[in-house]
Design an enzyme around this catalytic site. Sequence first.
Site, mmCIF file in Angstrom:
data_model
loop_
_atom_site.group_PDB
_atom_site.id
_atom_site.type_symbol
_atom_site.label_atom_id
_atom_site.label_comp_id
_atom_site.label_asym_id
_atom_site.label_seq_id
_atom_site.Cartn_x
_atom_site.Cartn_y
_atom_site.Cartn_z
ATOM 1 N N ALA B 92 0.814 -1.212 0.000
ATOM 2 C CA ALA B 92 0.000 0.000 0.000
ATOM 3 C C ALA B 92 0.849 1.264 0.000
ATOM 4 C CB ALA B 92 -0.911 -0.002 1.226
ATOM 5 N N LYS B 93 2.098 1.141 0.433
ATOM 6 C CA LYS B 93 3.041 2.281 0.452
ATOM 7 C C LYS B 93 2.427 3.502 1.122
ATOM 8 C CE LYS B 93 5.654 0.353 -3.413
ATOM 9 N NZ LYS B 93 4.820 -0.758 -3.900
ATOM 10 N N ARG B 94 1.807 3.283 2.281
ATOM 11 C CA ARG B 94 1.168 4.349 3.020
ATOM 12 C C ARG B 94 2.183 5.087 3.894
ATOM 13 N NH1 ARG B 94 -2.350 2.643 -0.195
ATOM 14 N NH2 ARG B 94 -4.556 2.490 0.343
#
Lengths: 276, 276
Positions: B92-94
Amino acid sequence: MTRSDLYAQIRSKSSYLCVGLDTDIQKIPSHLRSEPDPVFAFNRAIIEATHEYAVAYKPNLAFYEALGPRGWESLQKTLEIIPKECFTIADAKRGDIGNTSGLYARAFFDKSASGLEFDSVTVAPYMGADSVKPFLAFENKWVILLALTSNPGSHDFQRLALKDSDRALFEEVLLTSAQWGTADQLMYVVGATRADQLARIRELIPDHFLLVPGVGAQGGSLADVSRYGMNSQCGLLVNSSRAIIYASSGEDFARRAADEARAVQQEMAGYLEQYA
Amino acid sequence: MTRSDLYAQIRSKSSYLCVGLDTDIQKIPSHLRSEPDPVFAFNRAIIEATHEYAVAYKPNLAFYEALGPRGWESLQKTLEIIPKECFTIADAKRGDIGNTSGLYARAFFDKSASGLEFDSVTVAPYMGADSVKPFLAFENKWVILLALTSNPGSHDFQRLALKDSDRALFEEVLLTSAQWGTADQLMYVVGATRADQLARIRELIPDHFLLVPGVGAQGGSLADVSRYGMNSQCGLLVNSSRAIIYASSGEDFARRAADEARAVQQEMAGYLEQYA
């Protein structure tokens, strides 16, 4: 939305206020919790009460994702009722390799795919050019790139000095990314509220709009931000979330939100008169 | 999932293969498009065909978000049928300021809130410590932090040398963030496939698991990654997405995916024998 449309709205409302729709289901007034969609009911009341004073709305995606698919439905319904003249920001802080960022762009810009169409999305710069450019391929849509954030962790990497240029990393992010698109499609998140930092940032990127968090509940001075950050087309969107949307936890929450938004707008009207 | 559970699975399957569920509705075999949920039907067939050879599954969130709320439903259903012994990664690379990252953690780790419970989530480091730590508060859950990615844009910022330490930014990310948690809750995305880079990274973080993309359809050598990246507890998850899930676009897609996964697993079994 084009830059001139945004500026026209700023002039007509005498405001550069962005209202952050950080709608936490655990913080909304209790009388709304029996609504079929409490998050949407809260957002609708806030938008109706504040749109006269605000030029932009910024839902932070985390608050909606934490609720699963029904959170995305609340977000879709919220976006539908934001008045068309207002600038909309998906505060999603996304970013991935090229073809994947293209899918994130569809998620936030292409209603036929995802049901959502924002004017802009916040993007993290760490993965570089090919993680940002797919968003820039959409006409009249904007990337708002994280440059300098206002949280304590901004000291961990963003402010480190680089060897070759002697610039801080966030300054390199500003200068490098400004080559990827124009000031008509790129804005920057700049959490600086100190006068000297803002003046320096304006030297590096005189024309771009800055989205400034950290004024309001997070502290920071609207006067300094406006004095040192404004350019001839305003060039500022100043966000306030909690100070407005949670001004009251009672049944009067929307009226109190309007009072807070109006107070900020009136202060902004003065600065626009003075500096823009 | 604990590190020892993950290692036990790696030993029992003789594999450290992660299958990337980058399921693009426009690329799945045409005979599935009449299914009520084509993305789920595709994922189910892929998981059934490959779980004997794979220790981890990694859906990239962009592919699901681009479909709106029904994409999230496909993701929920997919997660339900991944065998319990497999490690699950929300790619998700949040990353956001502290309290907001806490909501992203709920989105991916707290099934009672969002309907999703992954073992891990990928996080971008740009916003620093307080954007990462809320994820680490969940027991037996993992943060997989972006360090060095494999895309062209990784040269824009990640590889820049820092003034005080002479280290590249991604090396500073590794060393600084390793203080925020233990090797039982932190992994790193490391897109390096060159031997000298991997050897250097292993000097900096000898114990952590690395999630390595870029082997398979994106090029890169599994032999080098295994030789220079493996530690005594394996310490590697090597991802392959397109080379496996799109091995065929016909009705035989699942069987062909199994063939590809088995071939990678057999190569991995040899490296585990040799280096771990």
